[in-house]
Design a protein around this motif. Sequence first.
Motif, PDB file in Angstrom:
ATOM      1  N   ASP A 110       5.394  58.855  -2.923  1.00 54.66           N
ATOM      2  CA  ASP A 110       5.334  58.440  -4.360  1.00 54.66           C
ATOM      3  C   ASP A 110       6.578  58.210  -5.006  1.00 54.66           C
ATOM      4  O   ASP A 110       7.646  57.774  -4.154  1.00 54.66           O
ATOM      5  N   ASN A 111       6.737  57.700  -6.320  1.00 51.15           N
ATOM      6  CA  ASN A 111       7.734  57.060  -6.759  1.00 51.15           C
ATOM      7  C   ASN A 111       9.051  57.668  -6.909  1.00 51.15           C
ATOM      8  O   ASN A 111      10.244  57.189  -7.184  1.00 51.15           O
ATOM      9  N   PHE A 112       8.891  59.135  -6.631  1.00 58.85           N
ATOM     10  CA  PHE A 112      10.346  59.784  -6.455  1.00 58.85           C
ATOM     11  C   PHE A 112      11.019  59.535  -5.550  1.00 58.85           C
ATOM     12  O   PHE A 112      12.328  59.509  -5.393  1.00 58.85           O
ATOM     13  N   PHE A 113      10.318  59.104  -4.326  1.00 55.84           N
ATOM     14  CA  PHE A 113      11.043  58.904  -2.988  1.00 55.84           C
ATOM     15  C   PHE A 113      11.445  57.364  -2.751  1.00 55.84           C
ATOM     16  O   PHE A 113      12.287  57.140  -1.960  1.00 55.84           O
ATOM     17  N   ASN A 136      13.221  50.459 -11.817  1.00 59.63           N
ATOM     18  CA  ASN A 136      14.714  50.122 -11.808  1.00 59.63           C
ATOM     19  C   ASN A 136      15.078  50.385 -10.220  1.00 59.63           C
ATOM     20  O   ASN A 136      16.492  50.280 -10.001  1.00 59.63           O
ATOM     21  N   ARG A 137      14.242  50.527  -9.132  1.00 66.32           N
ATOM     22  CA  ARG A 137      14.652  50.734  -7.654  1.00 66.32           C
ATOM     23  C   ARG A 137      14.013  49.461  -7.110  1.00 66.32           C
ATOM     24  O   ARG A 137      14.066  49.626  -5.914  1.00 66.32           O
ATOM     25  N   ASN A 166      11.453  42.462   5.783  1.00 64.16           N
ATOM     26  CA  ASN A 166      10.108  42.448   5.774  1.00 64.16           C
ATOM     27  C   ASN A 166       9.513  43.338   4.901  1.00 64.16           C
ATOM     28  O   ASN A 166       8.592  44.384   5.274  1.00 64.16           O
ATOM     29  N   ILE A 167       9.745  43.636   3.622  1.00 63.34           N
ATOM     30  CA  ILE A 167       9.416  44.338   2.459  1.00 63.34           C
ATOM     31  C   ILE A 167       8.737  43.428   1.467  1.00 63.34           C
ATOM     32  O   ILE A 167       8.968  42.574   0.839  1.00 63.34           O
ATOM     33  N   LEU A 168       7.632  43.975   1.203  1.00 63.39           N
ATOM     34  CA  LEU A 168       6.507  43.573   0.023  1.00 63.39           C
ATOM     35  C   LEU A 168       6.884  44.225  -1.318  1.00 63.39           C
ATOM     36  O   LEU A 168       6.704  45.672  -1.134  1.00 63.39           O
ATOM     37  N   ALA A 169       7.144  43.595  -2.364  1.00 65.16           N
ATOM     38  CA  ALA A 169       6.913  44.300  -3.795  1.00 65.16           C
ATOM     39  C   ALA A 169       5.962  43.562  -4.373  1.00 65.16           C
ATOM     40  O   ALA A 169       5.884  42.262  -4.459  1.00 65.16           O
ATOM     41  N   VAL A 170       5.101  44.481  -5.095  1.00 65.75           N
ATOM     42  CA  VAL A 170       3.827  43.837  -5.611  1.00 65.75           C
ATOM     43  C   VAL A 170       3.559  44.664  -7.101  1.00 65.75           C
ATOM     44  O   VAL A 170       3.745  46.082  -7.243  1.00 65.75           O
ATOM     45  N   VAL A 178       1.022  49.130 -11.878  1.00 69.04           N
ATOM     46  CA  VAL A 178       1.553  49.874 -10.727  1.00 69.04           C
ATOM     47  C   VAL A 178       2.324  49.022 -10.037  1.00 69.04           C
ATOM     48  O   VAL A 178       2.134  47.900  -9.867  1.00 69.04           O
ATOM     49  N   THR A 179       3.279  49.684  -9.494  1.00 71.86           N
ATOM     50  CA  THR A 179       4.441  48.730  -8.514  1.00 71.86           C
ATOM     51  C   THR A 179       4.547  49.544  -7.465  1.00 71.86           C
ATOM     52  O   THR A 179       4.781  50.788  -7.374  1.00 71.86           O
ATOM     53  N   LEU A 180       4.418  48.659  -6.367  1.00 67.86           N
ATOM     54  CA  LEU A 180       4.647  49.278  -5.004  1.00 67.86           C
ATOM     55  C   LEU A 180       5.572  48.507  -4.091  1.00 67.86           C
ATOM     56  O   LEU A 180       5.901  47.273  -4.376  1.00 67.86           O
ATOM     57  N   LEU A 181       5.905  49.131  -3.054  1.00 65.04           N
ATOM     58  CA  LEU A 181       6.611  48.463  -1.782  1.00 65.04           C
ATOM     59  C   LEU A 181       6.293  48.793  -0.672  1.00 65.04           C
ATOM     60  O   LEU A 181       5.640  50.131  -0.441  1.00 65.04           O
ATOM     61  N   SER A 182       6.200  48.014   0.411  1.00 70.25           N
ATOM     62  CA  SER A 182       5.645  48.304   1.601  1.00 70.25           C
ATOM     63  C   SER A 182       6.381  47.527   2.720  1.00 70.25           C
ATOM     64  O   SER A 182       6.635  46.125   2.369  1.00 70.25           O
TER      65      SER A 182
END
Length: 253
Positions: A110-113, A136-137, A166-170, A178-182
Amino acid sequence: MAKGKPLIVALNRLFMDYAPIEQSISIDESMIPYFGRHGCKQFIRGKPIRFGFKSWVMATRLGYCLQFNLYQGRLGNDKQDCGLGESVVYNFADVLQTHFENLKFSLFLDNFFTSVKLLTTLGERRICGTGTVRVNRTGNCNLPNDQYYKKTERGSYNHKIDEANNILAVRWKDNSIVTLLSNEYRIKPLQSAARYFAKEKKKVYIPQPNVVSMYNKYMGGVNQFDNNIATYRISMRRKNGTCQSLCGCSTPQ
């Protein structure tokens, strides 16, 4: 927590020995209810269990606990070059790679980590990671802000890819943004998410990026673990200097 440390170590060792290992694993916080006096007791507003000990839990999709550690404050962070959330993930990743050297795991957070630095380091260690992230991360990723999405339809999204790491931000608009990284999943293949529109009084389907769909599918392991524990939770209380045991007897302390 020094007195309880041997028990925690023994439990974690047994959890890994009998673990039904899966590729997709979630990491999240969990609360152990406690209403007495202790320096590690936490109060978290809005949680089902507001008072008690906060623990970090790594669990499979069906709620099997692989590892857990009690939160003891920032002094328990043994990795001074990273934040508290990052150190928790690194410690759990070390355990996985120590016990299962040849397996590749996907961690859901989750967004804490989650942060760009965390996913970059996990990628270097051949571990996949996917998680929601605080705005902000996201580093130098210039995705549209919230004002932009207020003018767009539900289901709209924008994304950027860091080819070097090789990181996606969406960012995807649902009930909220919702903001995600993968470093594992991408936008395609697009999925469909069923949502109820009050104005039209009917259910409609909106486009959903694949990374969001995979996150929703595998992130609930710790919540399932909490549900499993709540079903068989043991309640013991101390009153008037006696210990109320399960059999009903009172033993002086």
